[in-house]
Design an enzyme around this catalytic site. Structure first.
Site, PDB file in Angstrom:
ATOM      1  N   ASN A 120       0.822  -1.216   0.000  1.00 50.34           N
ATOM      2  CA  ASN A 120       0.000   0.000   0.000  1.00 50.34           C
ATOM      3  C   ASN A 120       0.857   1.267   0.000  1.00 50.34           C
ATOM      4  O   ASN A 120       1.989   1.217   0.470  1.00 50.34           O
ATOM      5  CB  ASN A 120      -0.903  -0.016   1.233  1.00 50.34           C
ATOM      6  CG  ASN A 120      -2.129  -0.867   0.994  1.00 50.34           C
ATOM      7  OD1 ASN A 120      -2.775  -0.746  -0.036  1.00 50.34           O
ATOM      8  ND2 ASN A 120      -2.440  -1.754   1.927  1.00 50.34           N
ATOM      9  N   HIS A 175      -8.357   1.357  -3.672  1.00 46.87           N
ATOM     10  CA  HIS A 175      -8.318   0.560  -2.437  1.00 46.87           C
ATOM     11  C   HIS A 175      -8.222   1.520  -1.250  1.00 46.87           C
ATOM     12  O   HIS A 175      -7.171   1.711  -0.665  1.00 46.87           O
ATOM     13  CB  HIS A 175      -7.110  -0.377  -2.486  1.00 46.87           C
ATOM     14  CG  HIS A 175      -7.068  -1.343  -1.349  1.00 46.87           C
ATOM     15  ND1 HIS A 175      -8.157  -2.068  -0.940  1.00 46.87           N
ATOM     16  CD2 HIS A 175      -6.048  -1.718  -0.541  1.00 46.87           C
ATOM     17  CE1 HIS A 175      -7.801  -2.842   0.076  1.00 46.87           C
ATOM     18  NE2 HIS A 175      -6.536  -2.642   0.338  1.00 46.87           N
TER      19      HIS A 175
HETATM   20  N1  APR Z   1      13.275  -5.591   0.284  1.00 47.67           N
HETATM   21  C1  APR Z   1      12.669  -6.724   0.679  1.00 47.67           C
HETATM   22  N2  APR Z   1      11.871  -6.779   1.758  1.00 47.67           N
HETATM   23  C2  APR Z   1      11.669  -5.640   2.443  1.00 47.67           C
HETATM   24  C3  APR Z   1      12.263  -4.425   2.072  1.00 47.67           C
HETATM   25  C4  APR Z   1      13.108  -4.424   0.926  1.00 47.67           C
HETATM   26  N3  APR Z   1      13.706  -3.314   0.523  1.00 47.67           N
HETATM   27  N4  APR Z   1      11.857  -3.474   2.955  1.00 47.67           N
HETATM   28  C5  APR Z   1      11.045  -4.079   3.828  1.00 47.67           C
HETATM   29  N5  APR Z   1      10.926  -5.384   3.533  1.00 47.67           N
HETATM   30  C6  APR Z   1      10.180  -6.428   4.224  1.00 47.67           C
HETATM   31  C7  APR Z   1      10.237  -6.304   5.732  1.00 47.67           C
HETATM   32  O1  APR Z   1      11.474  -6.784   6.239  1.00 47.67           O
HETATM   33  C8  APR Z   1       9.055  -7.178   6.149  1.00 47.67           C
HETATM   34  O2  APR Z   1       9.447  -8.504   6.427  1.00 47.67           O
HETATM   35  O3  APR Z   1       8.798  -6.340   3.933  1.00 47.67           O
HETATM   36  C9  APR Z   1       8.142  -7.141   4.907  1.00 47.67           C
HETATM   37  C10 APR Z   1       6.777  -6.532   5.188  1.00 47.67           C
HETATM   38  O4  APR Z   1       6.138  -7.401   6.036  1.00 47.67           O
HETATM   39  P1  APR Z   1       5.147  -6.960   7.217  1.00 47.67           P
HETATM   40  O5  APR Z   1       5.757  -5.820   7.962  1.00 47.67           O
HETATM   41  O6  APR Z   1       4.755  -8.196   7.963  1.00 47.67           O
HETATM   42  O7  APR Z   1       3.902  -6.336   6.447  1.00 47.67           O
HETATM   43  P2  APR Z   1       2.729  -7.127   5.723  1.00 47.67           P
HETATM   44  O8  APR Z   1       1.612  -7.348   6.683  1.00 47.67           O
HETATM   45  O9  APR Z   1       3.283  -8.288   4.991  1.00 47.67           O
HETATM   46  O10 APR Z   1       2.235  -6.017   4.692  1.00 47.67           O
HETATM   47  C11 APR Z   1       3.062  -5.611   3.613  1.00 47.67           C
HETATM   48  O11 APR Z   1       1.205  -5.352   2.123  1.00 47.67           O
HETATM   49  O12 APR Z   1      -1.069  -5.453   2.486  1.00 47.67           O
HETATM   50  C12 APR Z   1       0.031  -4.614   2.351  1.00 47.67           C
HETATM   51  O13 APR Z   1      -0.528  -2.660   3.672  1.00 47.67           O
HETATM   52  C13 APR Z   1       0.289  -3.796   3.582  1.00 47.67           C
HETATM   53  O14 APR Z   1       1.867  -2.334   2.516  1.00 47.67           O
HETATM   54  C14 APR Z   1       1.737  -3.434   3.394  1.00 47.67           C
HETATM   55  C15 APR Z   1       2.300  -4.668   2.702  1.00 47.67           C
END
Ligand code: APR
Length: 312
Positions: A120, A175
């Site tokens: 998002n 969304h």
């Molecule tokens: N490269 C790879 N992974 C990354 C990077 C990057 N540069 N930056 C952050 N991450 C990883 C984080 O380490 C984390 O494990 O992205 C992951 C995000 O996971 P969560 O914090 O658990 O979030 P999540 O609930 O999966 O949601 C992710 O999807 O539905 C949407 O609104 C939500 O934007 C959000 C996204």
């Protein structure tokens, strides 16, 4: 040859997407995250579940993008949640940097891939992927509409006590809170939804659907929904890999459809092996058109904010 799907981000949505896809046994999986050891650990655990459920799927966790080479589909879920003190623009800037990097790295190793975006603000992050990767629009799809429609279907099932399989709901638009649940097009086993319950109950369902994501964030307090968003991604991936020609609501790049141009927006799309095969245009009445316009204005404002913050 076996299909290959790479998922960027091994957090709640990314790892749960891997889980749903592994159960479907439709592709080998690679899951990438920046946290050292985390994707490797989670995916080794998931790999060890395969003998129990009897699925032959190769699952790899990695901190590097090399492992994603030759993917048929790249799913991007990486991103930051909004933290206290962070403005929407701060979040937009942070997630835009993450999505740009994930797009650049994955397209390098998988030039033929179709991209499914979940991070998002969804419609705008899909726009960014399209522009950064310079892809044809049919190869970038944002996941939102299946989720929003599934929330509405779940609420209708709870209200009426009937099978979710009989309930067909269509939620279009961006969304966000201005999304447009199309009650006139929704039905229960062919009976228009408006004939299935009193107007006040239907209005309550429409409102709950619009705030569906927020309801879960308020309950969880430290994160957002992940089971239903990732199940929605899995349905899209399956429709593409199996060339199903399945019509679902999803965020697509519009070039005049629904009177909108140069933006991603939730509309019915037909999914097949090439990605988006067709954008379906519903005949809408004036109030539906008005509601979609309001939603489009809101998506366009965020798209403009992105364009002011990032050079693409
Ligand atoms: N490269 C790879 N992974 C990354 C990077 C990057 N540069 N930056 C952050 N991450 C990883 C984080 O380490 C984390 O494990 O992205 C992951 C995000 O996971 P969560 O914090 O658990 O979030 P999540 O609930 O999966 O949601 C992710 O999807 O539905 C949407 O609104 C939500 O934007 C959000 C996204």
């Amino acid at each position: 040859m076996k299909n290959k799907v790479s998922i960027i981000g091994a957090g709640f949505t990314g790892s749960t997407t891997a889980h749903w896809l592994a159960e479907r046994e439709i592709a080998d999986l690679v899951v990438v995250d920046i946290i050292e050891g985390m994707p490797q650990g989670k995916m080794l655990d998931l790999q060890q579940a395969m003998p129990i459920i009897g699925k032959d799927v190769k699952i790899v966790g990695s901190n590097g993008y090399e492992a994603t080479a030759g993917s048929d589909i790249v799913v991007i879920t990486a991103g930051l949640p909004r933290k206290p003190g962070m403005s929407r623009d701060d979040l937009l800037t942070a997630n835009a940097a993450i999505i740009s990097k994930a797009t650049e790295e994955t397209i390098k190793y998988s030039p033929e891939a179709i991209f499914v975006i979940l991070t998002n603000p969804l419609d705008v992050m899909a726009y960014l992927t399209l522009k950064v990767a310079k892809l044809p629009p049919h190869r970038v799809i944002g996941q939102a509409g299946i989720l929003d429609s599934a929330r509405m279907r779940a609420f209708v099932a709870m209200e009426l006590g009937v099978s979710v399989e009989n309930i067909h709901c269509y939620v279009l638009g961006g969304h966000g809170d201005e999304m447009v649940p199309l009650t006139r097009h929704s039905n229960v086993a062919g009976v228009p939804l408006r004939e299935c319950m009193p107007p006040d109950r239907l209005e309550a369902i429409v409102n709950r659907t619009r705030k569906g994501g927020g309801e879960i964030v308020n309950l969880l307090k430290t994160g957002s929904a992940y089971y239903a968003p990732s199940a929605a991604v899995a349905q899209m991936v399956e429709a593409i890999l199996k060339d199903k020609h399945l019509t679902v609501p999803a965020s697509a790049y519009l070039q005049g459809e629904y009177g909108l141009k140069d933006m991603f927006f939730g509309v019915p799309v037909q999914l097949g092996r090439k990605g988006i095969e067709k954008i379906v245009e519903y005949k809408l009445d004036d109030s539906e058109k008005e509601a979609l316009k309001k939603s489009a204005d809101s998506v366009w404002q965020t798209t403009e904010a992105l364009l002011n913050l990032v050079k693409i």
